[in-house]
Motif scaffolding. Structure first.
Motif, short mmCIF file in Angstrom:
data_model
loop_
_atom_site.label_atom_id
_atom_site.label_comp_id
_atom_site.label_asym_id
_atom_site.label_seq_id
_atom_site.Cartn_x
_atom_site.Cartn_y
_atom_site.Cartn_z
N TYR A 33 0.82 -1.20 0.00
CA TYR A 33 0.00 0.00 0.00
C TYR A 33 0.86 1.26 0.00
CZ TYR A 33 -4.42 -2.42 0.45
OH TYR A 33 -5.53 -3.19 0.18
N ARG A 34 2.01 1.23 0.68
CA ARG A 34 2.91 2.38 0.64
C ARG A 34 3.42 2.60 -0.79
NH1 ARG A 34 5.98 1.19 4.73
NH2 ARG A 34 7.63 0.13 3.60
N PHE A 35 3.72 1.52 -1.47
CA PHE A 35 4.18 1.60 -2.86
C PHE A 35 3.12 2.26 -3.74
CE2 PHE A 35 5.02 -0.32 -7.05
CZ PHE A 35 6.36 -0.02 -7.18
N VAL A 36 1.86 1.84 -3.57
CA VAL A 36 0.77 2.41 -4.37
C VAL A 36 0.54 3.87 -4.03
CG1 VAL A 36 -1.70 2.28 -4.86
CG2 VAL A 36 -0.35 0.19 -4.72
N LEU A 37 0.55 4.21 -2.74
CA LEU A 37 0.30 5.59 -2.34
C LEU A 37 1.39 6.53 -2.83
CD1 LEU A 37 -1.01 5.05 1.31
CD2 LEU A 37 -2.32 5.80 -0.68
N VAL A 38 2.64 6.10 -2.73
CA VAL A 38 3.73 6.92 -3.26
C VAL A 38 3.57 7.09 -4.77
CG1 VAL A 38 6.23 6.98 -3.68
CG2 VAL A 38 5.37 6.36 -1.43
N GLY A 39 3.19 6.01 -5.44
CA GLY A 39 2.98 6.10 -6.89
C GLY A 39 1.88 7.07 -7.26
N ILE A 40 0.80 7.08 -6.49
CA ILE A 40 -0.29 8.03 -6.75
C ILE A 40 0.20 9.46 -6.57
CG2 ILE A 40 -2.53 8.84 -5.90
CD1 ILE A 40 -3.21 5.93 -5.27
#
Length: 348
Positions: free
Chosen positions: A161-168
């Motif tokens: 989820y951290r990976f996705v949030l940073v990507g967003i």
């Protein structure tokens, strides 16, 4: 080894026992046939229609001079770029979703397409670069964005989820940068940039085929060779370590492969949206198999993109509607459905 109707154990000549997922293999074969059939139909579609039988005759060298020029020089390179771009996006999307353990972990959501677009816009707007320079700029932009996401998401490992949030967050920044670059462009460069940003296969020739084919020939076998490690990663880092998987090495290798595939596909055809998001999900629903479903996702991506390009030409005429518009509309509807489904399941 026990088996069921969907799985069989196959013993190789060396004595190694391999589990074969019959349903997944069947899906791969059917998707390949669908992609090839759509490619033949697409080659025959255009201002000068060619029947499918004549397309096949021309591809094996038995067509007349006019058909050979139209098929081999004008339409075949475009279709091959479509197949390679779709396959690259499908496989890249499957890798991102598997590594992040999140169905929204797609290059479209993570900002890799926007990063590649930023690199291309820098070349177009600031340097008025050639098509080759735009391709290099898009590749550099995509790779730089992928590296930034990984570095910012790192904290004793990469959590999904951290990976996705940073990507967003990176996606929002890159979108703003792209908007600023467009405001600084003159009319001609802005029009050229907007066309590229839509995602299109128009005008693609052998110059785009060979680099993408070479990259796929190197990266795809490397990814498939690490499929077992990727499957272990989906069970969590601790379990993967206990099973002997070098977690960070495998994760970094596959992330680099996913970024390369996505950036190269974007460089070849522009940011074709939502193929990387939808292809792995549709492949998983067809195979009904857990795990990354790498080969089914690859084949699904190729079939989706050439089918979308055929729809754009069949409904609106050749080169009237970029393929990125079709994939964007279909993918947007699918994303809304996916969000509703995930919310009902209590996962978001």
């Amino acid at each position: 080894m026990t088996t069921n109707r969907a799985n069989r154990a196959v013993r190789t000549p060396g004595g190694l026992s391999v589990r074969l997922d019959v349903r997944a293999c069947t899906v791969v074969v059917l998707l390949l046939l669908a992609a090839l059939a759509a490619s033949v139909v697409l080659i025959g579609t255009g201002d000068f229609p060619i029947p499918a039988a004549d397309v096949l005759k021309t591809l094996v060298g038995n067509g007349d001079a006019g058909q050979e020029f139209i098929v081999n020089e004008l339409r075949l390179p475009r279709v091959l770029v479509g197949l390679l771009v779709g396959a690259s996006l499908g496989l890249g999307g499957a890798l991102f979703q598997s590594i992040s353990r999140n169905p929204l972990g797609s290059p479209d959501i993570l900002g890799l397409g926007q990063g590649a677009t930023a690199g291309a816009l820098v070349v177009i707007v600031l340097f008025s670069g050639s098509a080759g320079a735009v391709t290099v700029g898009a590749l550099v932009g995509g790779l730089g964005t992928g590296l930034a996401i990984y570095v910012l998401a790192w904290k004793q490992g990469v959590h999904g989820y951290r990976f996705v949030l940073v990507g967003i967050g990176i996606s929002a920044v890159m979108t703003a940068v792209n908007g600023y670059l467009l405001t600084k462009a003159d009319l001609v460069d802005a029009a050229r940039a907007v066309v590229w940003m839509t995602g299109s296969l128009s005008g693609r020739d052998w110059a785009q085929v060979w680099p993408l084919l070479a990259l796929c020939a190197v990266v795809v076998p490397l990814v498939l060779a690490n499929a077992r490690g990727l499957r272990m990663l989906e069970m969590g880092d601790d379990v993967s370590y206990s099973l002997g998987v070098r977690v960070e090495r495998v994760r970094m290798l596959l992330l680099v492969a996913a970024v390369l595939l996505t950036a190269a596909a974007t460089a070849a055809a522009g940011p074709v949206s939502f193929v990387a998001l939808t292809a792995p999900q549709l492949a998983r629903r067809l195979t009904r198999s857990p795990g990354p479903n790498l080969l089914p996702s690859l084949c699904m991506g190729a079939a989706l993109l050439v089918t979308a390009d055929w729809i754009s030409q069949r409904v609106f005429g050749a080169d009237q509607l970029p393929v990125g518009v079709v994939t964007g509309v279909l993918g947007g509807v699918y994303l809304l459905w996916l969000l509703v489904t995930e919310r009902k399941a209590g996962r978001i």
